[in-house]
Design a protein around this motif. Structure first.
Motif, PDB file in Angstrom:
ATOM      1  N   ASN A 247       5.352  -8.954  -6.031  1.00  0.00           N
ATOM      2  CA  ASN A 247       6.380  -9.697  -6.747  1.00  0.00           C
ATOM      3  C   ASN A 247       7.304  -8.805  -7.568  1.00  0.00           C
ATOM      4  N   TYR A 248       6.863  -7.557  -7.869  1.00  0.00           N
ATOM      5  CA  TYR A 248       7.682  -6.721  -8.744  1.00  0.00           C
ATOM      6  C   TYR A 248       7.861  -5.284  -8.262  1.00  0.00           C
ATOM      7  N   ARG A 249       7.321  -4.920  -7.097  1.00  0.00           N
ATOM      8  CA  ARG A 249       7.480  -3.540  -6.648  1.00  0.00           C
ATOM      9  C   ARG A 249       7.516  -3.465  -5.130  1.00  0.00           C
ATOM     10  N   THR A 250       8.461  -2.700  -4.609  1.00  0.00           N
ATOM     11  CA  THR A 250       8.524  -2.390  -3.194  1.00  0.00           C
ATOM     12  C   THR A 250       7.795  -1.068  -2.981  1.00  0.00           C
ATOM     13  N   SER A 251       6.836  -1.030  -2.064  1.00  0.00           N
ATOM     14  CA  SER A 251       6.008   0.161  -1.931  1.00  0.00           C
ATOM     15  C   SER A 251       5.629   0.410  -0.482  1.00  0.00           C
ATOM     16  N   ALA A 252       5.733   1.669  -0.053  1.00  0.00           N
ATOM     17  CA  ALA A 252       5.257   2.112   1.251  1.00  0.00           C
ATOM     18  C   ALA A 252       4.522   3.428   1.053  1.00  0.00           C
ATOM     19  N   ALA A 253       3.462   3.644   1.824  1.00  0.00           N
ATOM     20  CA  ALA A 253       2.635   4.830   1.628  1.00  0.00           C
ATOM     21  C   ALA A 253       2.050   5.287   2.955  1.00  0.00           C
ATOM     22  N   VAL A 254       1.702   6.562   3.007  1.00  0.00           N
ATOM     23  CA  VAL A 254       0.919   7.099   4.103  1.00  0.00           C
ATOM     24  C   VAL A 254      -0.338   7.739   3.531  1.00  0.00           C
ATOM     25  N   TYR A 255      -1.397   7.738   4.342  1.00  0.00           N
ATOM     26  CA  TYR A 255      -2.700   8.252   3.907  1.00  0.00           C
ATOM     27  C   TYR A 255      -3.379   8.928   5.085  1.00  0.00           C
ATOM     28  N   ASP A 256      -3.944  10.103   4.836  1.00  0.00           N
ATOM     29  CA  ASP A 256      -4.717  10.833   5.841  1.00  0.00           C
ATOM     30  C   ASP A 256      -6.173  10.870   5.402  1.00  0.00           C
ATOM     31  N   PRO A 257      -7.067  10.141   6.070  1.00  0.00           N
ATOM     32  CA  PRO A 257      -8.460  10.080   5.616  1.00  0.00           C
ATOM     33  C   PRO A 257      -9.219  11.390   5.774  1.00  0.00           C
ATOM     34  N   VAL A 258      -8.755  12.280   6.633  1.00  0.00           N
ATOM     35  CA  VAL A 258      -9.453  13.553   6.834  1.00  0.00           C
ATOM     36  C   VAL A 258      -9.270  14.462   5.622  1.00  0.00           C
ATOM     37  N   SER A 259      -8.031  14.628   5.188  1.00  0.00           N
ATOM     38  CA  SER A 259      -7.743  15.492   4.046  1.00  0.00           C
ATOM     39  C   SER A 259      -7.764  14.749   2.717  1.00  0.00           C
ATOM     40  N   GLY A 260      -7.635  13.425   2.780  1.00  0.00           N
ATOM     41  CA  GLY A 260      -7.520  12.636   1.556  1.00  0.00           C
ATOM     42  C   GLY A 260      -6.123  12.632   0.971  1.00  0.00           C
ATOM     43  N   VAL A 261      -5.180  13.255   1.657  1.00  0.00           N
ATOM     44  CA  VAL A 261      -3.799  13.331   1.169  1.00  0.00           C
ATOM     45  C   VAL A 261      -3.122  11.971   1.325  1.00  0.00           C
TER      46      VAL A 261
ATOM     47  N   GLN B  47      -4.640  -7.943  -3.470  1.00  0.00           N
ATOM     48  CA  GLN B  47      -5.793  -7.670  -4.323  1.00  0.00           C
ATOM     49  C   GLN B  47      -6.742  -6.677  -3.661  1.00  0.00           C
ATOM     50  N   GLN B  48      -7.007  -6.845  -2.379  1.00  0.00           N
ATOM     51  CA  GLN B  48      -7.865  -5.905  -1.665  1.00  0.00           C
ATOM     52  C   GLN B  48      -7.255  -4.506  -1.679  1.00  0.00           C
ATOM     53  N   GLY B  49      -5.924  -4.431  -1.564  1.00  0.00           N
ATOM     54  CA  GLY B  49      -5.251  -3.148  -1.648  1.00  0.00           C
ATOM     55  C   GLY B  49      -5.429  -2.493  -3.007  1.00  0.00           C
ATOM     56  N   HIS B  50      -5.332  -3.284  -4.075  1.00  0.00           N
ATOM     57  CA  HIS B  50      -5.556  -2.763  -5.430  1.00  0.00           C
ATOM     58  C   HIS B  50      -6.948  -2.158  -5.546  1.00  0.00           C
ATOM     59  N   VAL B  51      -7.949  -2.871  -5.059  1.00  0.00           N
ATOM     60  CA  VAL B  51      -9.335  -2.409  -5.162  1.00  0.00           C
ATOM     61  C   VAL B  51      -9.519  -1.105  -4.394  1.00  0.00           C
ATOM     62  N   ALA B  52      -8.970  -1.029  -3.181  1.00  0.00           N
ATOM     63  CA  ALA B  52      -9.120   0.184  -2.373  1.00  0.00           C
ATOM     64  C   ALA B  52      -8.398   1.370  -2.999  1.00  0.00           C
TER      65      ALA B  52
ATOM     66  N   PRO C 197      -3.498   6.157 -13.517  1.00  0.00           N
ATOM     67  CA  PRO C 197      -2.410   5.219 -13.817  1.00  0.00           C
ATOM     68  C   PRO C 197      -1.384   5.071 -12.699  1.00  0.00           C
ATOM     69  N   VAL C 198      -1.141   6.144 -11.938  1.00  0.00           N
ATOM     70  CA  VAL C 198      -0.171   6.063 -10.834  1.00  0.00           C
ATOM     71  C   VAL C 198      -0.616   5.053  -9.783  1.00  0.00           C
ATOM     72  N   LEU C 199      -1.929   4.913  -9.597  1.00  0.00           N
ATOM     73  CA  LEU C 199      -2.455   3.978  -8.599  1.00  0.00           C
ATOM     74  C   LEU C 199      -3.064   2.738  -9.248  1.00  0.00           C
ATOM     75  N   SER C 200      -2.804   2.539 -10.525  1.00  0.00           N
ATOM     76  CA  SER C 200      -3.274   1.312 -11.180  1.00  0.00           C
ATOM     77  C   SER C 200      -2.332   0.152 -10.894  1.00  0.00           C
ATOM     78  N   GLY C 201      -1.028   0.433 -10.940  1.00  0.00           N
ATOM     79  CA  GLY C 201      -0.055  -0.616 -10.668  1.00  0.00           C
ATOM     80  C   GLY C 201       0.112  -0.863  -9.182  1.00  0.00           C
ATOM     81  N   ASP C 202       1.030  -1.753  -8.830  1.00  0.00           N
ATOM     82  CA  ASP C 202       1.250  -2.119  -7.429  1.00  0.00           C
ATOM     83  C   ASP C 202       1.641  -0.885  -6.612  1.00  0.00           C
ATOM     84  N   ASN C 203       0.966  -0.709  -5.483  1.00  0.00           N
ATOM     85  CA  ASN C 203       1.263   0.407  -4.579  1.00  0.00           C
ATOM     86  C   ASN C 203       0.723   0.071  -3.202  1.00  0.00           C
ATOM     87  N   ALA C 204       1.147   0.852  -2.219  1.00  0.00           N
ATOM     88  CA  ALA C 204       0.733   0.600  -0.837  1.00  0.00           C
ATOM     89  C   ALA C 204      -0.389   1.527  -0.393  1.00  0.00           C
TER      90      ALA C 204
END
Length: 312
Positions: A12-26, A112-117, A289-296
C-alpha cells in the motif's frame, strides 16, 4: 553471473523489486515510498495502484541482470480468506507476464509471508522457516503476533495468536506523527525524536491472551500534545506505549509457545521498541531496519525456497 530469483511487492505504501541468490546469499532491493499528500495519513487504493503501475518498471530496470530461475510475487496482504488489496494487482500483472515470457515458475505468496522471510534472512536465521516459531508483524496496517510453521504448500503458515484488536501500532504512530507535523509514514521520524529524550514509562495497555487495544492510546497521545508537552515527549510516550503492549503480549504467548521470536515489519525498525524487546525477551531476532519495512527480498527468498522444494 548468479542465478537470480526475482521478487516483486507492491504494497500500500512502497513499490519494491528485488533479486536474491540463495547460493551466495546476495540480494538487492530497489524500492521507494509512494507519494502521499502532505498532511494525509493514508492513500487511496486507486492512487496506490496508479503509482505502482508507473514506477514498477523503474525498480526492475535498476536490478542487476542475470538468469532468473523463478519469479516471486505478493498477491495479497495475508494468506487468509478474504485478504485483498487492489494495489497488489500491479505487481501480480508484471510478475505473471515475466514468468510466462521467461518460461520460469511463478511463486505467489502473501505480503506478510514476505515480511517474515525477509526478517529471517536478515537475522541470518532462515533455518527458522523449517520449524515453528513466533513472529511479530508490526507495520502501518498490521499488528499481529504470529505462530509460524512450515505449511503443507512449503510456504510459512502464519496463524495469528495475538496482537491488536483495533488500531494497529503503525496507525497509532502515524496519527501521533500527524499531530507533530511529521511526514507520512511517520515511524522513522517519530523514532528519531523519541531517542533524543529521556526514557519514560509510557502507558501500559491491558493485555489478555496476548491481545490488546490501542484505540484509547490515541486519546492519551492527544492529551499530551494538547497540554503542550515537547514533541520528543509525545514521540517517546507513543513508542514506549507500543513497546509495553508488544513486550507483555510476547511474554504471555511464550508461556504457551516456547519458541524463538522473530520481529518483522516497519514498526519493528524502531530503536525504542527493539531495545525494549532485547531487554525483556529471550531468543528474539530482528530484521535489519532496511528489511524491516516493505520490501521484495522476502518474496524472492520464498521463490528460491519453493524452486528448490519443487526440484526434489
Amino acid at each position: 553471473m548468479p542465478d537470480w530469483f526475482l521478487g516483486i511487492d507492491t504494497s500500500n505504501y512502497r513499490t519494491s523489486a528485488a533479486v536474491y541468490d540463495p547460493v551466495s546469499g546476495v540480494w538487492q532491493n530497489e524500492g521507494s515510498l509512494l507519494d502521499v499528500p502532505e498532511g494525509a495519513i493514508g492513500l487511496r487504493q486507486s492512487d496506490a495502484l496508479f503509482q505502482h503501475t508507473v514506477r514498477l518498471h523503474e525498480k526492475i530496470e535498476a536490478l542487476p541482470q542475470g538468469a532468473v530461475r523463478a519469479v516471486g510475487i505478493s498477491t495479497r496482504p495475508r494468506a487468509v480468506e478474504g485478504s485483498y488489496m487492489p494495489c497488489f494487482l500491479a505487481g501480480e500483472s508484471v510478475a505473471r507476464s515475466a514468468a510466462h515470457l521467461l518460461s520460469v515458475p511463478l511463486v505467489a505468496c502473501s505480503h506478510q509471508q514476505g515480511h517474515v522471510a525477509a526478517a529471517a534472512l536478515s537475522a541470518n536465521r532462515l533455518d527458522l522457516l523449517d520449524r515453528p516459531f513466533l513472529a511479530w508483524h508490526l507495520s502501518g496496517g498490521t499488528t499481529e503476533l504470529l505462530l509460524v510453521q512450515p505449511g503443507a504448500d512449503g510456504l510459512p503458515d502464519c496463524a495469528c495468536v495475538g496482537g491488536t484488536t483495533d488500531l494497529s501500532a503503525g496507525q497509532l504512530i502515524d496519527r501521533a506523527g500527524a499531530l507533530l507535523g511529521l511526514p507520512f509514514p511517520s515511524g522513522a521520524a517519530l523514532d528519531k525524536l523519541a531517542v533524543g529524550t529521556l526514557p519514560q514509562a509510557g502507558y501500559a495497555p491491558k493485555v489478555s491472551g496476548s491481545r490488546f487495544s490501542l484505540s484509547g492510546m490515541q486519546n492519551q497521545v492527544l492529551a499530551l500534545y494538547e497540554r503542550g508537552e515537547p514533541s520528543e515527549t509525545v514521540a517517546r510516550f507513543t513508542l514506549e506505549t507500543v513497546a509495553n503492549a508488544v513486550v507483555k503480549a510476547t511474554g504471555q504467548a511464550r508461556r504457551q509457545y516456547a519458541y524463538p521470536v522473530l520481529c518483522a515489519g516497519g514498526v519493528m525498525a524502531s530503536e525504542i521498541v527493539r531495545t525494549r524487546m532485547r531487554q525483556t525477551v529471550e531468543d528474539v531476532f530482528f530484521a535489519d531496519p532496511v528489511l524491516s519495512g516493505d520490501n521484495a527480498v522476502g518474496v524472492a527468498v520464498l521463490a528460491a525456497r519453493q524452486y528448490e522444494r519443487n526440484k526434489t
